[in-house]
Design an enzyme around this catalytic site. Structure first.
Site, PDB file in Angstrom:
ATOM      1  CB  THR A  97     -30.932 -34.692  -9.450  1.00 20.58           C
ATOM      2  OG1 THR A  97     -31.183 -34.964 -10.840  1.00 20.58           O
ATOM      3  CG2 THR A  97     -29.428 -34.622  -9.219  1.00 20.58           C
ATOM      4  CE  LYS A 172     -29.018 -34.553 -13.860  1.00 18.99           C
ATOM      5  NZ  LYS A 172     -30.369 -34.436 -13.299  1.00 18.99           N
ATOM      6  CE  LYS A 240     -31.455 -30.590  -6.244  1.00 17.25           C
ATOM      7  NZ  LYS A 240     -31.731 -31.897  -6.940  1.00 17.25           N
TER       8      LYS A 240
END
Length: 287
Positions: A97, A172, A240
């Site tokens: 990701t 995502k 993150k």
């Protein structure tokens, strides 16, 4: 036989690579901590490489699952990077990701070398990786996706092409945005029930059968109630991901007020020493 390389053998990558080896693929692996790669090879078989380039040499597909944008650049680029070892026509599949920006940057570099590129972030956590039940959202050309899909299917419950390069990462982000708000709402619901003198288990038994039900409720309510937060995706990694979401929202002019707020709540959890707790630990800050 299709030859593969897998870069990054953490809690997600290790099991994913294991499924590929169990399916009969010829696979070389690389991990920055060499001992981890050696332990994986001892358990599963396959070849343990010293560099991403060495792992990628001769591979039809090179798959990666590392930590962040910088980690991905390091395994792709440079004289020891995977791109330097890949033959023209080979396809790089990134399960990390990362930002859509670094995805497009690396996809362009790959194209200049005659390589295919598919961004393919995953959802499903460590359990999904171990059980081969991940949701995989992909970006890339239709031809690159069609070639890579049978390999990805080895550990996927569902795999879909969402559009051109970067579309997988954007999807995502949608996933993480939805999870952030849901976990905060579930945390508030369980904390409110407990402070009101209700039995959490009975509350969940009733409300989970209606519109309030969710995977998080079904799988995490007990551990949340017990203050156990060692069961999944870490808060540090979630922050993150949410930073990526918020930056991308600024780029396209989208408003993410709840996501921004929950990101700050996760910052509170980090300050409590919970950076490695799983994301359900939002309930801990509610007292």
């Amino acid at each position: 036989m299709t030859k593969l390389a897998f870069l990054g053998l953490g809690v997600m990558g290790g099991p994913m690579a294991g499924h590929l080896k169990a399916a009969g693929y010829d696979i070389a692996v690389f991990n920055r901590t060499l001992a981890k790669a050696e332990a994986w090879a001892d358990r599963h078989g396959g070849t343990c490489a010293q560099t991403p380039r060495e792992a990628a040499e001769g591979a039809d597909f090179v798959l990666a699952c590392v930590g962040n944008d910088d980690d991905l650049r390091q395994v792709c680029l440079g004289p020891d990077g995977a791109f330097a070892g890949m033959r023209p026509g080979a396809i790089f599949v990134d399960h990390t990701t990362v930002s859509a920006a670094v995805t497009r940057e690396l996809a362009q570099a790959a194209q200049q070398l005659g390589l295919g590129y598919v961004d393919a972030p995953v959802s499903g956590g460590q359990a999904g990786a171990e059980n081969g039940q991940l949701s995989v959202m992909c970006g890339g050309s239709a031809s690159d996706y069609d070639a890579a899909a049978p390999v990805i299917a080895t550990y996927a419950r569902i795999c879909r092409r969402m559009g051109e390069v970067g579309a997988g990462q954007i999807t995502k982000m949608c996933n993480q945005i939805a999870i952030a708000g849901l976990v905060q709402a579930l945390s508030e619901s369980l904390a409110f029930a407990k402070k009101s003198g209700l039995e959490v288990e009975k509350v969940v038994e009733v409300i989970s059968q209606g519109a309030a039900g969710s995977w998080q409720m079904a799988n995490r309510h007990k551990t949340m109630d017990q203050g156990q937060f060692e069961h999944g995706f870490a808060v540090d990694w979630m922050r993150k991901d949410l930073a990526i979401c918020l930056a991308a929202a600024d780029e396209v002019g989208a408003s993410l007020p709840v996501t921004a707020l929950v990101d700050q709540f996760y910052k509170d959890v980090q300050r409590m020493g919970g950076g490695r707790w799983d994301t359900s630990s939002l309930i801990a800050r509610l007292g």
